[in-house]
Design an enzyme around this catalytic site. Structure first.
Site, PDB file in Angstrom:
ATOM      1  N   LYS A  16       0.840  -1.215   0.000  1.00  0.00           N
ATOM      2  CA  LYS A  16       0.000   0.000   0.000  1.00  0.00           C
ATOM      3  C   LYS A  16       0.870   1.257   0.000  1.00  0.00           C
ATOM      4  O   LYS A  16       0.656   2.179  -0.779  1.00  0.00           O
ATOM      5  CB  LYS A  16      -0.934   0.013   1.232  1.00  0.00           C
ATOM      6  CG  LYS A  16      -1.845  -1.206   1.320  1.00  0.00           C
ATOM      7  CD  LYS A  16      -2.793  -1.141   2.498  1.00  0.00           C
ATOM      8  CE  LYS A  16      -2.098  -1.148   3.843  1.00  0.00           C
ATOM      9  NZ  LYS A  16      -1.378  -2.403   4.156  1.00  0.00           N
ATOM     10  N   ARG A  90      -9.823   0.625   9.054  1.00  0.00           N
ATOM     11  CA  ARG A  90      -9.355  -0.730   9.345  1.00  0.00           C
ATOM     12  C   ARG A  90     -10.340  -1.485  10.221  1.00  0.00           C
ATOM     13  O   ARG A  90     -10.026  -2.578  10.687  1.00  0.00           O
ATOM     14  CB  ARG A  90      -8.027  -0.646  10.102  1.00  0.00           C
ATOM     15  CG  ARG A  90      -6.822  -0.646   9.209  1.00  0.00           C
ATOM     16  CD  ARG A  90      -5.607  -0.546  10.095  1.00  0.00           C
ATOM     17  NE  ARG A  90      -4.542  -1.341   9.604  1.00  0.00           N
ATOM     18  CZ  ARG A  90      -3.403  -0.831   9.149  1.00  0.00           C
ATOM     19  NH1 ARG A  90      -3.218   0.458   9.141  1.00  0.00           N
ATOM     20  NH2 ARG A  90      -2.454  -1.613   8.736  1.00  0.00           N
ATOM     21  N   ARG A 129      11.749  -5.794   4.873  1.00  0.00           N
ATOM     22  CA  ARG A 129      11.579  -4.351   4.622  1.00  0.00           C
ATOM     23  C   ARG A 129      12.546  -3.528   5.459  1.00  0.00           C
ATOM     24  O   ARG A 129      12.776  -3.786   6.627  1.00  0.00           O
ATOM     25  CB  ARG A 129      10.151  -3.930   4.962  1.00  0.00           C
ATOM     26  CG  ARG A 129       9.981  -2.399   4.887  1.00  0.00           C
ATOM     27  CD  ARG A 129       8.551  -1.945   4.934  1.00  0.00           C
ATOM     28  NE  ARG A 129       7.860  -2.352   6.135  1.00  0.00           N
ATOM     29  CZ  ARG A 129       6.565  -2.141   6.334  1.00  0.00           C
ATOM     30  NH1 ARG A 129       5.844  -1.550   5.408  1.00  0.00           N
ATOM     31  NH2 ARG A 129       6.003  -2.549   7.448  1.00  0.00           N
ATOM     32  N   ARG A 162      11.519  -1.597  10.989  1.00  0.00           N
ATOM     33  CA  ARG A 162      10.458  -1.129  11.879  1.00  0.00           C
ATOM     34  C   ARG A 162      10.288  -2.105  13.037  1.00  0.00           C
ATOM     35  O   ARG A 162      10.400  -3.319  12.840  1.00  0.00           O
ATOM     36  CB  ARG A 162       9.150  -1.054  11.077  1.00  0.00           C
ATOM     37  CG  ARG A 162       8.649   0.360  10.886  1.00  0.00           C
ATOM     38  CD  ARG A 162       7.577   0.448   9.848  1.00  0.00           C
ATOM     39  NE  ARG A 162       6.343  -0.248  10.186  1.00  0.00           N
ATOM     40  CZ  ARG A 162       5.232  -0.183   9.450  1.00  0.00           C
ATOM     41  NH1 ARG A 162       5.219   0.543   8.350  1.00  0.00           N
ATOM     42  NH2 ARG A 162       4.153  -0.834   9.799  1.00  0.00           N
ATOM     43  N   ARG A 173      -0.102  -9.028  13.510  1.00  0.00           N
ATOM     44  CA  ARG A 173      -0.717  -8.042  12.605  1.00  0.00           C
ATOM     45  C   ARG A 173      -1.597  -8.737  11.566  1.00  0.00           C
ATOM     46  O   ARG A 173      -2.649  -8.233  11.189  1.00  0.00           O
ATOM     47  CB  ARG A 173       0.373  -7.216  11.904  1.00  0.00           C
ATOM     48  CG  ARG A 173       1.015  -6.201  12.839  1.00  0.00           C
ATOM     49  CD  ARG A 173       2.321  -5.683  12.291  1.00  0.00           C
ATOM     50  NE  ARG A 173       2.175  -4.867  11.103  1.00  0.00           N
ATOM     51  CZ  ARG A 173       3.184  -4.568  10.290  1.00  0.00           C
ATOM     52  NH1 ARG A 173       4.414  -5.025  10.553  1.00  0.00           N
ATOM     53  NH2 ARG A 173       2.988  -3.799   9.249  1.00  0.00           N
TER      54      ARG A 173
END
Ligand code: AP5
Length: 223
Positions: A16, A90, A129, A162, A173
């Site tokens: 996203k 969400r 990431r 992160r 998550r």
């Protein structure tokens, strides 16, 4: 009315943020990234940021009461001529709050763009990431920096992982996504607003597909 009022929907790591980065330039849309805003609050140690931090670290949703107000204020401030919302809504409560606020303002959502990817893809993407402090995104295997390992090509700052991209939190998550956010796919589909994109494809292909869809939607809005 030809404004584009868009939301990006999809599991964590589907791409996203990667797509939003391209789309906001293509269409000149104000970008409102919920995760980025919450991380900024956390960094600035605001009351909201301090309260949100533990939910984020656990891979849970930050309570609706905290998030809804923050986002509606952002839309009011920046989104007069359209917006690109990433990471909101969400939950069912957040979707209803957005619908009510838009209706009250005599506006409507143009589309909910679902970028989909399966759990295995998400885990692979999030564990690799890396990002710099200005939010430029990389992946250790799929999109490593070109100049110097571990440093951003654009601003030269160090790349970091992160906190919520550690394996245990990624799993949580995903559970949160399937439980609380995935039902919004049907919610928007029933209202004729859902557009689906295959997030397992290469970033440029996903981008081309979304751009073509948005160009058509904009044309339809003008007719
Ligand atoms: P947030 O920051 O919004 O995180 P997220 O939705 O989990 O999404 P991500 O940013 O992790 O993934 P992405 O889909 O943007 O993927 P990306 O483009 O980076 O939210 C964080 C937390 O804040 C939440 O867990 C929650 O606690 C809280 N929060 C946020 N919004 C909330 C709300 N509305 N209500 C309550 N709480 C909220 O890509 C991932 C990686 O894959 C990158 O390395 C990238 O280079 C790579 N990649 C991307 N696309 C491709 C591709 N097509 N092929 C190969 N690699 C790719």
């Amino acid at each position: 009315m030809s404004e584009l009022n868009l939301i990006l929907l999809g599991p964590p790591g589907a791409g996203k943020g990667t797509q939003a980065d391209r789309l906001k330039d293509d269409f000149g849309l104000p970008y409102i990234g919920t995760g980025d805003l919450l991380r900024k609050h956390k960094e600035d140690a605001t009351e909201l940021g301090t309260e949100a931090a533990s939910y984020m670290a656990n891979g849970d949703l930050v309570p609706d009461g905290l998030v809804i107000r923050m986002i509606l204020e952002e839309i009011e401030e920046k989104g007069d001529d359209g917006f690109l919302l990433d990471g909101y809504p969400r939950s069912a409560g957040q979707a209803e709050a957005l619908a009510d606020a838009l209706e009250e303002a005599g506006r409507k959502l143009t589309a909910a763009m679902l970028i989909d990817a399966d759990d295995a893809t998400v885990i692979q993407r999030l564990s690799g990431r890396r990002q710099c402090r200005n939010g430029h995104l990389y992946h250790v295997d799929f999109d490593p920096p070109k100049n110097e390992d571990g440093f951003c090509d654009i601003d030269g700052t160090r790349l970091v992982q992160r906190d919520d991209d550690k394996p245990a939190t990624i799993g949580k998550r995903l559970v949160t996504y399937h439980e609380k956010t995935e039902p919004l796919i049907d919610y928007y589909d029933e209202r004729g607003l859902l557009r689906r994109f295959d997030g397992s494809r290469a970033p440029a292909e996903v981008h081309d597909h979304i751009r073509a869809t948005l160009a058509t939607l904009r044309l339809e809005e003008r007719l």
